[in-house]
Design a protein around this motif. Sequence first.
Motif, mmCIF file in Angstrom:
data_model
loop_
_atom_site.group_PDB
_atom_site.id
_atom_site.type_symbol
_atom_site.label_atom_id
_atom_site.label_comp_id
_atom_site.label_asym_id
_atom_site.label_seq_id
_atom_site.Cartn_x
_atom_site.Cartn_y
_atom_site.Cartn_z
ATOM 1 N N GLY A 1 3.346 39.225 -10.251
ATOM 2 C CA GLY A 1 3.160 38.199 -11.254
ATOM 3 C C GLY A 1 1.896 38.447 -12.067
ATOM 4 O O GLY A 1 1.210 39.453 -11.894
ATOM 5 N N ARG B 1 6.417 40.325 -14.833
ATOM 6 C CA ARG B 1 5.789 39.363 -15.739
ATOM 7 C C ARG B 1 6.631 39.101 -16.977
ATOM 8 O O ARG B 1 6.776 37.956 -17.406
ATOM 9 N N LEU C 1 5.311 33.628 -14.098
ATOM 10 C CA LEU C 1 4.890 33.922 -12.732
ATOM 11 C C LEU C 1 3.394 34.215 -12.712
ATOM 12 O O LEU C 1 2.943 35.177 -13.321
#
Length: 342
Positions: A334, A154, A310
């Motif tokens: 993500g 992330r 993401l």
Amino acid sequence: MTDHALEMHLPCKGPSDVLERRELELARPAAGEVRVVIEAAGVAYADIVMRQGLYSGFKPPVTPGYDFVGRIEAIGEGVEDFKTGQRVAGMTIAGSYASRRNVEARWLVPAPEGADAVKLAAAVLNGLTAWQLFHRAVRVERDEWVLVHGAAGRVGSLLLDLARLAGVKTIGTASAYKMSVVADRGGVPIDYNVDDVGARVRGISREGVSAAFDHVGGKHFKRVSMPCLRQGGTGVLYGAYNATRGGKVNPLALLDLVLNGSFSSLGLFTKGQGVVGYSAPVWRDARPDVYRRDLSKVLQLVADGTLSPLVAKTYALEEAAQAHRDLETRAVSGKIVLVMGA
């Protein structure tokens, strides 16, 4: 004035199933506060740590929710920079697993109209972290190399984006099935499960990297990240993932953090190297003006498509327990986002 709100609350610490649906009445916003109708809230790994009673300053009973995007519906006394109906975003650390809430206005920034709420929410904590790691914690020049651990994650994926935008070359560690994410964002991927990371980094960068971004800590930071630095480089530590992996304390990893947390001042001096620790809440509280400027910049970059966080999956607010299970078991890759009214 009161109003109805729904939230997912932690009455006690424990597994994800302890999250419970709770209805409550919100009082009128106090001085310095606004009430926000929340559109989307991010699910952070810190929320899991909080659920286990391990997050300093925020132990159950508590409502988790590190960040959000929403719209102001009421304003408390003394708030002059915002208006009713305005879209806002903020990093709150707790309390945002809710349909609406009262929040201190000082932690809010205007959020771009027309931008996707899920993408904006996915970029508040993680985008701010990546931006401040890259632009505040270190100084890296165009065409220099940096090392990003967890580069398909992330924060890591956004670090790759920011480096590419700045003309900085990246090497990113990831597991085998995520290496394409690193390559797609301009990084040179390294499989940390197979490769000798240090040897690969030195082979690619020749003289070492100008910065190494490490969310693991302990001996990983000391024995993997720091040896990859060039002279004059900086090691940046912004997490201790191994110590609370899966939302559970790992005593050996905690001991590792202590035993591997010191560096030779003479060694750093002779190589001109530095070590920087970064914590988003600390930076928010210590530099509130910088926090607001940086977060506003990140949200605008997401709105215009320059940054693309993401997003793994979205859930309804009432599905927060499943969101926690998916995050702590690494079932998705993500950011997970809770969408209100979904």
